[in-house]
Each structure stands twice: as C-alpha cells, then as structure tokens.
Motif scaffolding. Structure first.
Motif, PDB file in Angstrom:
ATOM      1  N   MET A 194       0.848  -1.199   0.000  1.00 39.02           N
ATOM      2  CA  MET A 194       0.000   0.000   0.000  1.00 39.02           C
ATOM      3  C   MET A 194       0.886   1.253   0.000  1.00 39.02           C
ATOM      4  SD  MET A 194      -2.787   1.263   2.843  1.00 39.02           S
ATOM      5  CE  MET A 194      -3.674  -0.285   2.792  1.00 39.02           C
ATOM      6  N   GLY A 195       0.610   2.180  -0.898  1.00 38.91           N
ATOM      7  CA  GLY A 195       1.399   3.399  -0.983  1.00 38.91           C
ATOM      8  C   GLY A 195       1.094   4.361   0.147  1.00 38.91           C
ATOM      9  N   GLU A 196       1.998   5.336   0.330  1.00 43.62           N
ATOM     10  CA  GLU A 196       1.836   6.305   1.412  1.00 43.62           C
ATOM     11  C   GLU A 196       0.588   7.156   1.204  1.00 43.62           C
ATOM     12  OE1 GLU A 196       2.056   8.498   4.724  1.00 43.62           O
ATOM     13  OE2 GLU A 196       3.103   6.640   4.261  1.00 43.62           O
ATOM     14  N   ARG A 197       0.274   7.469  -0.050  1.00 36.56           N
ATOM     15  CA  ARG A 197      -0.914   8.287  -0.316  1.00 36.56           C
ATOM     16  C   ARG A 197      -2.184   7.570   0.135  1.00 36.56           C
ATOM     17  NH1 ARG A 197      -2.305  11.019  -6.200  1.00 36.56           N
ATOM     18  NH2 ARG A 197      -4.171  12.172  -5.542  1.00 36.56           N
ATOM     19  N   LYS A 198      -2.260   6.270  -0.137  1.00 34.25           N
ATOM     20  CA  LYS A 198      -3.442   5.510   0.270  1.00 34.25           C
ATOM     21  C   LYS A 198      -3.493   5.363   1.791  1.00 34.25           C
ATOM     22  CE  LYS A 198      -6.167   1.459  -0.968  1.00 34.25           C
ATOM     23  NZ  LYS A 198      -6.247   0.274  -1.860  1.00 34.25           N
ATOM     24  N   ARG A 199      -2.338   5.166   2.421  1.00 32.50           N
ATOM     25  CA  ARG A 199      -2.310   5.072   3.882  1.00 32.50           C
ATOM     26  C   ARG A 199      -2.760   6.387   4.521  1.00 32.50           C
ATOM     27  NH1 ARG A 199       2.408   1.821   2.963  1.00 32.50           N
ATOM     28  NH2 ARG A 199       3.722   3.672   3.053  1.00 32.50           N
ATOM     29  N   LYS A 200      -2.332   7.513   3.930  1.00 35.90           N
ATOM     30  CA  LYS A 200      -2.749   8.818   4.450  1.00 35.90           C
ATOM     31  C   LYS A 200      -4.256   8.981   4.352  1.00 35.90           C
ATOM     32  CE  LYS A 200      -2.413  13.792   3.607  1.00 35.90           C
ATOM     33  NZ  LYS A 200      -1.864  14.866   2.732  1.00 35.90           N
ATOM     34  N   LEU A 201      -4.836   8.547   3.211  1.00 39.30           N
ATOM     35  CA  LEU A 201      -6.280   8.644   3.037  1.00 39.30           C
ATOM     36  C   LEU A 201      -6.998   7.792   4.068  1.00 39.30           C
ATOM     37  CD1 LEU A 201      -8.869   9.422   1.520  1.00 39.30           C
ATOM     38  CD2 LEU A 201      -8.401   7.545  -0.077  1.00 39.30           C
TER      39      LEU A 201
END
Length: 276
Positions: free
Chosen positions: A1-8
């Motif tokens: 999972m990418g950082e952008r998805k984790r942030k979301l």
C-alpha cells in the motif's frame, strides 16, 4: 500500500462522514477547499482538507476552476507568480468554451470601466489586464457552489460541526470593482463589531493570508455562523448560516419586508428558497 493511500485511510478513520452532503454519507476522499489551484504553486493552508464522498468531491470541478481563475486574474500583480494562470485559463476554455465570451471585457469595455473607477494601469499592463472583469451568470453560479462548500469547510475546521442539508446558508459577495467604487471594504467595516477568530493561514512557514483569509464568528448556542472571507485583491464573501432549519430564511424575509427593500443583499444558497 502506498503512502498516499495510507494517508487517506488514516484521514477517513478520523473523519468518517462527508461534510458536504450533510454528514449522512461515508467519506471516501479528501476534498481541498479552497481548491489548491487558487494558490500560487498549489501551496494551500495547512488543515484545509475535508472528508468528502466521491460525488461531492467531483461535482464542483468546473466551479473550482472558475473560482481559481477569478481569484488569480483579480490580482494582476500577484496572481500568476508561478506561471500557471494561462494553463488554467486554457483548461477552463476547454471545459466551458462559452465562458470567456461574456467574462473578459473587450479593450474598449476595459478602458471605459477603468476610467469610471478612476483606475490607471500600472506600468507594463493594459486596461484589460487590470483585473476588472465582467461577472457573468456562470461566475455567479460558481461562486454560489464554492461559497456553500467553503462555509461547510471552515465551520468544520473551526468547530467540528457539520451543516445538515436542510440547514440554511446565505451569501453576499462583492468584487474588487465594488471595493474601488465604495472606497473600501464597507461590508466588513459594518460587521467589524462582531467578535470572531481570524487565524494566520500558512504552510511550510509561508503565510498565505495575502491570498486567502477569513474571520469566523459563532453564536454562543453554536447555532449561527458568520464568515467573512477575502481572496487576494479579487473578491470577498460574507456567508451567514443557521443550524435551525427555516429560522434564518424567515428572519431575512421579515427583515427585508420591514425595511421595504426590493434589494436583498443576501441570497439563500442552501435551505428554504435556495437558488437552484
């Protein structure tokens, strides 16, 4: 999972409901309001990210672009420091090809408008580049959509409260041309006695109040809000809202009747009698 998805996912876990459709739909995206394109280098203030469903996030993309272009064009000396304005204007022309026909004044119109306002172009600028624009119906509609989302965003940012769909929001707005005609920010001066918070807006130590600033006021019973917002040298919004359905609408109607005024400075943008 990418950082952008984790942030979301982290964000949605803390802010579960869409604030733009009344808090009744699960949030699935992050909405930026004001849109990042409005700011130089897309550097928007910290914290102005809001939980949104996909529908609420996507439906106002054209209106967001119109507002961003207006904000930049209305500040001729500072609105295009990042060189992005022409690309935004071309994008708007692709999305709304009829928009500029009634929005941009001709050279003759611009010269006449500026002479009426006592404006002389700065060195190197033409009359058309001075930021006094024609306000067409598409602009008015875009401002209404934007003001509704902005009011809900600022209210949530300051209080955590969510406006329901049946709650009322009413708008008064004016441009740099009105400021010049009136000799100042008369509406803000009239409302200056109302207490409120005027935060310093920044990102990475860069102060952004010269591009967007506001004053937020909340009644003691947390039922009424007042927002006074300024977007650079371009335009200003005054938004009032009430979380008791029907109350503000009836109050405004009675006030205008008592004063015997055909002119109604506030237009209802959500609630009973709202403009479609």
């Amino acid at each position: 999972m990418g950082e952008r998805k984790r942030k979301l996912q982290r964000f949605i876990s803390q802010h579960k409901k869409c604030i733009f459709c009344g808090g009744i739909v699960d949030a699935t995206t992050i909405e930026h309001c004001p849109p990042r394109a409005l700011f130089q280098n897309r550097t928007a203030p910290n914290g102005f990210e809001f939980p949104s469903c996909a529908v609420c996030n996507n439906y106002s993309s054209d209106e967001d672009l119109i507002v961003a272009v207006i904000a930049r064009m209305g500040s001729p000396e500072h609105g295009d420091l990042d060189g992005k304005l022409q690309g935004m204007m071309r994008a708007l022309n692709r999305q709304r090809p009829e928009f500029y026909k009634t929005f941009l004044p001709s050279a003759t119109e611009a010269r006449s408008n500026n002479r009426q306002l006592g404006i002389e172009p700065a060195q190197g600028l033409t009359h058309q580049e001075m930021g006094i624009l024609n306000i067409n119906d598409e602009t008015r509609a875009a401002i209404r959509v934007f003001a509704k989302k902005l009011a809900k965003g600022i209210t949530y940012f300051e209080t955590g409260l969510i406006f329901k769909n049946e709650d009322c929001l009413a708008l008064n707005w004016f441009t740099n041309a009105n400021v010049i005609k009136d000799g100042g920010y008369k509406v803000f001066e009239f409302l200056s006695h109302i207490n409120g918070v005027t935060p310093q807006l920044s990102r990475n130590r860069l102060i952004l109040n010269n591009q967007f600033e506001y004053k937020f006021s909340l009644s003691d019973d947390k039922n009424l809000i007042l927002i006074q917002a300024k977007f650079g040298e371009s335009f200003c919004l005054v938004i009032t809202g009430c979380m008791t359905p029907g109350h503000l609408e009836d109050l405004l109607e009675k006030t205008y009747q008592d004063l015997g005024r055909d002119y109604q400075p506030f237009e209802i943008i959500q609630g009973k009698g709202a403009i479609p």
